[in-house]
Design an enzyme around this catalytic site. Structure first.
Site, PDB file in Angstrom:
ATOM      1  N   SER A   3       0.825  -1.209   0.000  1.00  0.00           N
ATOM      2  CA  SER A   3       0.000   0.000   0.000  1.00  0.00           C
ATOM      3  C   SER A   3       0.858   1.257   0.000  1.00  0.00           C
ATOM      4  O   SER A   3       0.495   2.254  -0.629  1.00  0.00           O
ATOM      5  CB  SER A   3      -0.972   0.000   1.186  1.00  0.00           C
ATOM      6  OG  SER A   3      -0.286  -0.159   2.403  1.00  0.00           O
ATOM      7  N   GLU A   4       2.017   1.245   0.703  1.00  0.00           N
ATOM      8  CA  GLU A   4       2.956   2.360   0.618  1.00  0.00           C
ATOM      9  C   GLU A   4       4.388   1.878   0.732  1.00  0.00           C
ATOM     10  O   GLU A   4       4.677   0.897   1.443  1.00  0.00           O
ATOM     11  CB  GLU A   4       2.715   3.409   1.710  1.00  0.00           C
ATOM     12  CG  GLU A   4       1.804   4.554   1.320  1.00  0.00           C
ATOM     13  CD  GLU A   4       0.346   4.260   1.597  1.00  0.00           C
ATOM     14  OE1 GLU A   4      -0.513   5.029   1.145  1.00  0.00           O
ATOM     15  OE2 GLU A   4       0.069   3.251   2.255  1.00  0.00           O
ATOM     16  N   THR A   5       5.261   2.590   0.020  1.00  0.00           N
ATOM     17  CA  THR A   5       6.700   2.461   0.194  1.00  0.00           C
ATOM     18  C   THR A   5       7.214   3.814   0.653  1.00  0.00           C
ATOM     19  O   THR A   5       6.884   4.852   0.067  1.00  0.00           O
ATOM     20  CB  THR A   5       7.392   2.058  -1.122  1.00  0.00           C
ATOM     21  OG1 THR A   5       6.920   0.759  -1.511  1.00  0.00           O
ATOM     22  CG2 THR A   5       8.904   2.015  -0.957  1.00  0.00           C
ATOM     23  N   HIS A  48       1.298   4.362   8.643  1.00  0.00           N
ATOM     24  CA  HIS A  48       1.949   3.084   8.900  1.00  0.00           C
ATOM     25  C   HIS A  48       3.362   3.046   8.333  1.00  0.00           C
ATOM     26  O   HIS A  48       4.264   2.448   8.931  1.00  0.00           O
ATOM     27  CB  HIS A  48       1.094   1.921   8.371  1.00  0.00           C
ATOM     28  CG  HIS A  48       1.240   1.618   6.933  1.00  0.00           C
ATOM     29  ND1 HIS A  48       0.629   2.360   5.949  1.00  0.00           N
ATOM     30  CD2 HIS A  48       1.928   0.642   6.288  1.00  0.00           C
ATOM     31  CE1 HIS A  48       0.932   1.863   4.765  1.00  0.00           C
ATOM     32  NE2 HIS A  48       1.722   0.808   4.939  1.00  0.00           N
TER      33      HIS A  48
END
Length: 270
Positions: free
Chosen positions: A45-47, A73
């Site tokens: 979902s995110e880097t 997160h």
């Protein structure tokens, strides 16, 4: 040149739960296109991309499809990695310079506390029909902040059983849609789920930034300044929230599940 990469499960104290984030430690700023390609390759979902900066780190977040201006997160995961690597003492605060201003992380007796902006929702008296059609539930409240819609429903069961129409949800003019209800579980104040199909994340497992909205909303409804939220995705995760005026303190734990580095063939395009 070595470019360390980590995958960290955030807002959980055990592997394969919470929300996984990739963390990339860069020696210098990278091109936006390159960071977007890395994020697409990680397909989480995110880097998070970290670059040393005077007084802390420049931090940017990318989904597989786009850069975002606030992410909880992956920030929590970044602090966890920096402490785990010994880049900072665990009693030292870490400052992150982001598109949403300076965010800080401190170690609070094993929990990572993030200092984030208060993103309270405002009542939307004329929400788009496509939003309610996509959720197919009867809302008790619909509001929005600068990022997302917040929809309160009548019960925890509705939140758990919700099956949005993602084709319709992608047509909602917002970064994401958060659905929430009061919790009936002892020790938990509210439950939620969060959906971001427009940026390539149909359902986010545990969303720190959503709790910048959920926290003030439920604090006002319940008359509390400290709350516990459970995000009821398949992976699930706990976020502790404390109101601090125009700021919101989010707390969670994190677990490293993968350590490595980018191959030379990958960073030659840096």
């Amino acid at each position: 040149m070595n470019i360390p990469m980590y995958i960290v499960d955030a807002f959980t104290d055990r592997p394969f739960a919470g929300n996984p984030a990739a963390v990339c430690l860069l020696p210098q700023p990278a091109r936006d296109e390159w960071m977007q390609r890395v994020a697409a390759e990680m397909n989480l979902s995110e880097t998070a991309f970290l670059v040393p900066h005077e007084g802390g780190y420049r931090l940017r977040w990318f989904t597989p499809k786009a850069e975002v201006d606030l992410c909880g997160h992956a920030t929590l995961a970044s602090a966890h990695v920096l402490w785990e690597r010994g880049e900072h003492r665990r009693d030292e605060a870490i400052a992150f310079f982001t598109n949403s201003g300076v965010l800080t992380a401190v170690n609070n007796d094993g929990w990572i506390r993030l200092d984030f902006p208060n993103e309270a929702p405002m009542l939307d008296e004329s929400p788009p029909a496509v939003l309610t059609d996509a959720l197919a539930v009867k809302p008790l409240f619909i509001g929005r902040n600068r990022f997302d819609y917040l929809v309160e429903v009548d019960s925890e069961r509705i939140v758990h059983e919700l099956q949005p129409d993602f084709h319709l949800l992608q047509q909602v003019d917002a970064l994401g849609v958060i659905v929430t209800s009061r919790s009936m579980t002892e020790g938990v104040d509210f439950v939620s789920r969060a959906f971001f199909p427009t940026i390539g994340v149909p359902e986010d497992p545990v969303t720190g930034s959503a709790h910048c909205c959920l926290g003030p909303y439920w604090a006002d409804k319940l008359g509390k300044t400290t709350l516990v939220g459970y995000q009821a995705s398949a992976r699930g995760g706990i976020v502790r929230v404390t109101m601090a005026g125009e700021r919101v303190h989010l707390e969670g734990k994190a677990v490293t599940v993968l350590k490595g580095e980018l191959a030379e063939e990958a960073y030659v395009w840096l």
